[in-house]
Design an enzyme around this catalytic site. Sequence first.
Site, PDB file in Angstrom:
ATOM      1  N   GLU A  44       1.659  -6.432  13.280  1.00  0.00           N
ATOM      2  CA  GLU A  44       0.747  -6.651  13.450  1.00  0.00           C
ATOM      3  C   GLU A  44       0.163  -7.889  13.796  1.00  0.00           C
ATOM      4  O   GLU A  44      -0.212  -8.638  14.312  1.00  0.00           O
ATOM      5  CB  GLU A  44      -0.538  -5.447  12.854  1.00  0.00           C
ATOM      6  CG  GLU A  44      -1.547  -5.502  15.074  1.00  0.00           C
ATOM      7  CD  GLU A  44      -2.571  -4.638  14.413  1.00  0.00           C
ATOM      8  OE1 GLU A  44      -2.700  -3.781  13.133  1.00  0.00           O
ATOM      9  OE2 GLU A  44      -3.720  -4.226  16.044  1.00  0.00           O
ATOM     10  N   ARG A  86       0.911  -1.470   0.347  1.00  0.00           N
ATOM     11  CA  ARG A  86       0.248  -0.283   0.187  1.00  0.00           C
ATOM     12  C   ARG A  86       0.968   1.711  -0.277  1.00  0.00           C
ATOM     13  O   ARG A  86       0.427   2.392  -0.343  1.00  0.00           O
ATOM     14  CB  ARG A  86      -0.792  -0.377   1.025  1.00  0.00           C
ATOM     15  CG  ARG A  86      -1.714  -1.015   0.917  1.00  0.00           C
ATOM     16  CD  ARG A  86      -3.509  -1.094   1.973  1.00  0.00           C
ATOM     17  NE  ARG A  86      -2.082  -1.666   3.335  1.00  0.00           N
ATOM     18  CZ  ARG A  86      -2.278  -2.892   3.965  1.00  0.00           C
ATOM     19  NH1 ARG A  86      -3.478  -3.644   2.506  1.00  0.00           N
ATOM     20  NH2 ARG A  86      -1.599  -3.835   5.041  1.00  0.00           N
TER      21      ARG A  86
END
Length: 176
Positions: A102, A65
């Site tokens: 994460e 991204r």
Amino acid sequence: MATESLIRDIRAKVRTVPDFPKPGIAFKDLTPVMGDGPLFARVVEALATRYQNEDVHAVVGIEARGFILGAAMAARLGRAFVPVRKPGKLPWKTLRENYALEYGTDALEIHEDALRPGAKVVVVDDLLATGGTLAATERLMRSIGAEVLESLVVVELEALTGRKALQNPVFALLSM
Ligand code: AMP
């Protein structure tokens, strides 16, 4: 720079998807921001303007991204775009760093000749969570000899305190 109205408009478009890609992760989906042409243009303009008078040689975008914003910014600025990619994607000789994110672990690579020593760069990703991705990219920049002026994200998940994992300054358009 980013006006209050720009930040408000981005915030209104960020879609929070619960339990993606794993249970417990609240995924911040920025595709609605990019899917709004005038808004995407305002985001790119605001971010590019921040660096237009700076001695920045390249915008370094993190797969995947970070490519979207980073490439648009680099083209707007007329500066180089350098991709930092997942392992095995770059065809030439690479430098590599492992990192935790994460939701899992991974590694990042850069072409060993992508930046000359001393090159000043801005590192771009969409979001800062635990900081593992940007920290690994900072290490890649150190191994290649580049100087990180700033790391840039659209969204910072403030509660995860990822900023503390980083050595270079971080600029976030907004925090959630
Ligand atoms: P971290 O390394 O923990 O700072 O994670 C940042 C990277 O993982 C960025 O490339 C993000 O695109 C992605 N990421 C991590 N957590 C999220 C989340 N909650 N929503 C969207 N993207 C995330």
